[in-house]
Structures are given as C-alpha cells and as structure tokens.
Scaffold this motif. Structure first.
Motif, PDB file in Angstrom:
ATOM      1  N   ARG A  22       0.824  -1.210   0.000  1.00  0.00           N
ATOM      2  CA  ARG A  22       0.000   0.000   0.000  1.00  0.00           C
ATOM      3  C   ARG A  22       0.860   1.263   0.000  1.00  0.00           C
ATOM      4  NH1 ARG A  22      -5.350  -0.022   1.486  1.00  0.00           N
ATOM      5  NH2 ARG A  22      -5.041   1.922   2.625  1.00  0.00           N
ATOM      6  N   GLU A  23       1.962   1.229   0.768  1.00  0.00           N
ATOM      7  CA  GLU A  23       2.830   2.404   0.852  1.00  0.00           C
ATOM      8  C   GLU A  23       3.498   2.686  -0.490  1.00  0.00           C
ATOM      9  OE1 GLU A  23       4.144   5.705   2.869  1.00  0.00           O
ATOM     10  OE2 GLU A  23       2.730   4.152   3.534  1.00  0.00           O
ATOM     11  N   LEU A  24       3.897   1.617  -1.191  1.00  0.00           N
ATOM     12  CA  LEU A  24       4.492   1.770  -2.517  1.00  0.00           C
ATOM     13  C   LEU A  24       3.532   2.510  -3.448  1.00  0.00           C
ATOM     14  CD1 LEU A  24       6.672   0.981  -4.701  1.00  0.00           C
ATOM     15  CD2 LEU A  24       5.313  -1.103  -5.068  1.00  0.00           C
ATOM     16  N   PHE A  25       2.276   2.106  -3.439  1.00  0.00           N
ATOM     17  CA  PHE A  25       1.273   2.738  -4.296  1.00  0.00           C
ATOM     18  C   PHE A  25       0.972   4.167  -3.827  1.00  0.00           C
ATOM     19  CE2 PHE A  25       0.876  -1.522  -5.715  1.00  0.00           C
ATOM     20  CZ  PHE A  25       0.192  -1.519  -6.920  1.00  0.00           C
ATOM     21  N   ARG A  26       0.906   4.354  -2.514  1.00  0.00           N
ATOM     22  CA  ARG A  26       0.594   5.683  -1.981  1.00  0.00           C
ATOM     23  C   ARG A  26       1.672   6.685  -2.370  1.00  0.00           C
ATOM     24  NH1 ARG A  26      -2.799   8.040   1.484  1.00  0.00           N
ATOM     25  NH2 ARG A  26      -3.902   6.077   1.763  1.00  0.00           N
ATOM     26  N   ASN A  27       2.927   6.248  -2.374  1.00  0.00           N
ATOM     27  CA  ASN A  27       4.025   7.142  -2.764  1.00  0.00           C
ATOM     28  C   ASN A  27       3.922   7.570  -4.223  1.00  0.00           C
ATOM     29  OD1 ASN A  27       5.125   7.024  -0.199  1.00  0.00           O
ATOM     30  ND2 ASN A  27       6.555   5.366  -0.703  1.00  0.00           N
ATOM     31  N   ALA A  28       3.161   6.797  -5.010  1.00  0.00           N
ATOM     32  CA  ALA A  28       2.954   7.150  -6.419  1.00  0.00           C
ATOM     33  C   ALA A  28       1.622   7.868  -6.618  1.00  0.00           C
ATOM     34  CB  ALA A  28       3.008   5.892  -7.280  1.00  0.00           C
ATOM     35  N   GLY A  29       0.987   8.243  -5.509  1.00  0.00           N
ATOM     36  CA  GLY A  29      -0.269   8.987  -5.604  1.00  0.00           C
ATOM     37  C   GLY A  29      -1.485   8.117  -5.822  1.00  0.00           C
ATOM     38  N   ILE A  30      -1.407   6.856  -5.378  1.00  0.00           N
ATOM     39  CA  ILE A  30      -2.523   5.924  -5.577  1.00  0.00           C
ATOM     40  C   ILE A  30      -2.950   5.323  -4.245  1.00  0.00           C
ATOM     41  CG2 ILE A  30      -3.175   3.686  -6.556  1.00  0.00           C
ATOM     42  CD1 ILE A  30      -1.533   4.363  -9.001  1.00  0.00           C
ATOM     43  N   ASP A  31      -4.238   5.421  -3.965  1.00  0.00           N
ATOM     44  CA  ASP A  31      -4.821   4.801  -2.781  1.00  0.00           C
ATOM     45  C   ASP A  31      -5.319   3.415  -3.181  1.00  0.00           C
ATOM     46  OD1 ASP A  31      -5.879   4.309  -0.301  1.00  0.00           O
ATOM     47  OD2 ASP A  31      -7.696   5.505  -0.616  1.00  0.00           O
ATOM     48  N   LEU A  32      -4.680   2.381  -2.635  1.00  0.00           N
ATOM     49  CA  LEU A  32      -5.013   0.998  -2.979  1.00  0.00           C
ATOM     50  C   LEU A  32      -6.083   0.495  -2.015  1.00  0.00           C
ATOM     51  CD1 LEU A  32      -4.096  -1.278  -4.938  1.00  0.00           C
ATOM     52  CD2 LEU A  32      -2.498  -2.021  -3.156  1.00  0.00           C
TER      53      LEU A  32
END
Length: 448
Positions: A22-32
């Motif tokens: 989730r953190e990987l995606f959040r750092n790219a501006g995506i809420d998983l």
C-alpha cells in the motif's frame, strides 16, 4: 489521490499480498483499496481503476451459485455505470479465457499464426462420451494419438487442472466430457511460460511432459500443476538429455518476447500468461494454454511493474490516449528480453523405460517409474488415482510393505505401484518392485 480497487481470492492474496505494498502505491499517488463484492461498489468508490481475478466467481456463477451471481452483477453494474473506470481486465475477455475451446479459437486469430513458425496443436470440443461420435470428430479435426483431454472449464476449479492422455482408440472410452481433445506434441519435457504484465513480457522455463508415443497403453491421469512446477521431479517429465535425440530445441528468446506482444493484442488482456512448447520434430512453437492472472509471484518486481503500468494507463486515460480502454504496446526492443530463469538440463531426471518412453536403457542413474492405473470399473477417476507429488510420493495403503531387496543399479529401475489406495485418509507406504528395462519401444518394462 487516485483510487485503485482490487479483488482477488484469499488464496491468491496469500501469494500476492497487495496490502504489504500500500505504501508503494501511496508514494505514487494511488490509494489501494481492497473491495468487497458482497457490498455495493457505489459505496466503496469512486475508483479510477479496478484490478481483479474473478475467474473462481465466474466458474461458480456458471453452475448457478447464487452469491457468485450476485457478486458478478455487483461488479458489472459498477463498471457499466462508470465508463471512466479502467478495468484490468475486461470481463468479456475473461469469459473467453474461461472456456478452453473459445480461448483456442481466439488464439488461432493471433497475428503470429499467419506464418508457419507458430501453431496451436489440432484440437476439438467433445461434449459426448459416445466413442463412435468422438472418433469421427477427432478424425475430422486432425487430432492424433496420443491426445490430451482437458476439461472445458479452464479456470476456477481444481478440476480444471486434471488432465488425461489417451494413447489409442481403444481407450477413447476414458473421455470425460465436456472437454477439449488436443494432439500431444513432443517437446522434450520443456515448456515456456510467458507472463504478461501490461506491455512487458517475462519468460520462464519450466519442466513439462516427456516425449510420448501412441500405443495400446492405459490412459494416464495427472494434475498439470504437479508436472510443471519449477522444482518438479515427476515421472511424467523424466528425460535423458545425454541422448542426442532428446536434446531440446534452443528457444529464440526474442521471438518468444514478440509472441507475448502479439498474444496481448489478440487476447486483449494485460495481466495473463500462456504456455509455449517447441515441437521436437518441426521446431514450431505451439501455444497450448492461456491463464488469466497466473502466478506472478515468480516475478520479484511484480508490484513495481504493476504500479508502473497502472500509472501509465491512468495518465493515458487522462490524455484520452487509451484505445478500447487499453494502452498500446510500445515498439519491441530485441535487446531487452526478460528471461527469469533457465532450467539446468544436466540435473533433470533421466529417461525411464516405462510404457510411454522410448524403451531404451537410461544413460544416467535409474529413476522411479509409475505403473499408471486406468479408471475404475464405474468409469470415474478417483482422486487418489491421479499421479502427483514431488519425489514420486504415492498414496498407498498401510497394508502395503516394502520389499526387502536392496536397490541394485544393474538389475533395473525401481518402480512405484500407484494402483494402491489411501486407507482412511492416512498416508501409507508405497510398494516397490523392480523394472527390467525393455529394449522394444512398443513394449512396457517388466515389473519383477
């Protein structure tokens, strides 16, 4: 913040843990967000993109499973009401892949089939157990012995992996419809799994079935997942690469990569895989299976690749550049072919001398041979009669004993008798014998 919803089965989540990334995606501006198909998606959205593997739900819905039908309706309703939401992958395309016959028909339209370098082994759909009718259908379709019988349902059930090989007309009675019957093509026990993640392909070399030949032999039943595992040590993929005629054809890695791109366009999928073999006689490439959302855990950087693809897709959507909701493939770079592994052929099990091998003595150390058992008298295939398990573990009754004789490499090859059954669900001891190698390729080895 863009929102991406995903749904995969609990079993799949144990192998691919989205929550850990989730953190990987959040750092790219995506809420998983993990979605719940039992609840309205309207209340869980909005979503910019949906990722799913609902093949299990599809399979249950086909058989009238009410909660599965409701879950699919919930998903389809949201997709229809929100055309701006990108779906990886289209439910219509998934329906095509669920049925082995329709998936083969789809593959036959692939651009790669235009030349003679790639093919699909001859196949036909069988919906009846009538031997005479099936014999005529096989002849018209050009399906030859030995032939592989695969359940028509390609996903969503363990039964989808239960395969049989029939060696002659005498055993056409073993056909279990509905199924697809396909000519078995010798490929020296190696297949290539092409995993497609968006616009990138990854090639994995795996063990496969050894070369087999027609003859008056009983039908073999097995689970494909046991034969093609990375560490598979199964009697059905026993080969002897020390013998020149068994040497596998060296693959053209660039061509396999091109095949991945071509199949992506044909199947209109972004998260899938397919199996390729190389004909031992003609060196043709043959596509024999397609899987939606396969074992991507084999790719260490899967989540990074998935994230990269999602960002590119959503950026292209915002620019109005998607074609039918999909990203166009970039030009291929022949210098950038992703090969995840290659088998060490020197460590593969040697060719055995059982009824389906070539009948010549192995040039390496002896290896176990299974006496394949046919169906029971009622015509059904008991689960314990499928050949499976690493290291040739065979379920046997506890009454069976082990012969006292010590193994002698000069005597013959040790054999496992798989016709024994499980006693009260407990794992018993296999019964061992010895096989006297046969010098005749059409004669079975003799158990003594």
């Amino acid at each position: 913040m863009r929102r991406v919803g995903y749904w995969i089965s609990e079993k799949k989540r144990r192998k691919l843990n989205f929550e850990e990334h989730r953190e990987l995606f959040r750092n790219a501006g995506i809420d998983l967000v993990m979605i719940d198909l039992k609840k309205s998606l309207e209340g869980q959205g909005p979503f910019d993109l949906l990722i799913h593997k609902v093949t299990d739900i599809f399979a249950k819905a086909v058989h009238g499973h009410e909660s599965s039908e409701d879950a699919l309706e919930n998903l389809e309703t949201y997709i229809q009401n929100h055309p701006e939401c990108v779906v990886l992958d289209s439910l219509d395309r998934i329906r095509c892949v669920l049925n082995r016959y329709t998936q083969y028909q789809r593959v036959s339209t692939c651009q790669a089939m235009k030349d003679n370098r790639c093919m699909i082994p001859a196949f036909v759909e069988l919906n009846s157990a009538n031997v005479h009718e099936n014999k005529e259908k096989l002849a018209r379709a050009g399906v030859t012995f030995p032939l592989v019988c695969k359940p028509i349902l390609a996903h969503g059930s363990s039964f989808a992996h239960q395969i049989s090989i029939i060696f002659s007309e005498e055993f056409l009675k073993d056909i279990d419809p509905p199924c697809v019957a396909q000519s078995f093509i010798n490929h020296s026990a190696i297949l290539y799994k092409i995993l497609v993640v968006g616009c990138k392909q990854f090639i994995i070399q795996r063990p496969s079935l050894k070369n087999l030949y027609p003859g008056n032999y009983p039908t073999i039943f097995f689970d494909t997942q046991e034969v093609s595992k990375a560490d598979s040590d199964h009697p059905l993929n026993a080969v002897d690469y020390a013998t020149l005629q068994d040497q596998p054809t060296k693959p053209d890695w660039v061509y396999l990569d091109q095949l991945g791109q071509s199949m992506r366009e044909t199947m209109e999928l972004d998260l899938f895989g397919f199996d390729v073999i190389i004909d031992s006689e003609t060196s043709q490439y043959g596509i024999i299976d397609i899987n939606f959302f396969p074992g991507f855990e084999a790719i260490d950087s899967f989540f990074e690749l998935l994230l990269e693809h999602i960002v590119r897709v959503l950026d292209a959507r915002d620019r109005g550049e998607l074609v039918n909701g999909r990203l166009l493939s970039p030009p291929q770079d022949p210098a950038n072919v992703n090969i995840l592994n290659q088998l060490n052929l020197q460590t593969r099990r040697p060719q055995t001398n059982d009824v389906n091998g070539k009948g010549r003595p192995g040039t390496m150390s002896p290896s176990p041979v299974i006496k394949f058992c046919p169906r029971d008298l009622e015509g059904s295939v008991p689960e314990h009669k499928y050949i499976g398990g690493n290291n040739n573990n065979v379920i046997a009754s506890k009454e069976d004993g082990i012969r006292d004789e010590e193994s002698d490499n000069n005597v013959g090859t040790p054999a496992i008798n798989s016709s024994t059954t499980c006693s009260k669900g407990k794992l018993g001891t296999p019964s061992w014998g010895y096989v006297q190698p046969s010098q005749n390729p059409n004669q079975p080895s003799k158990l003594i």
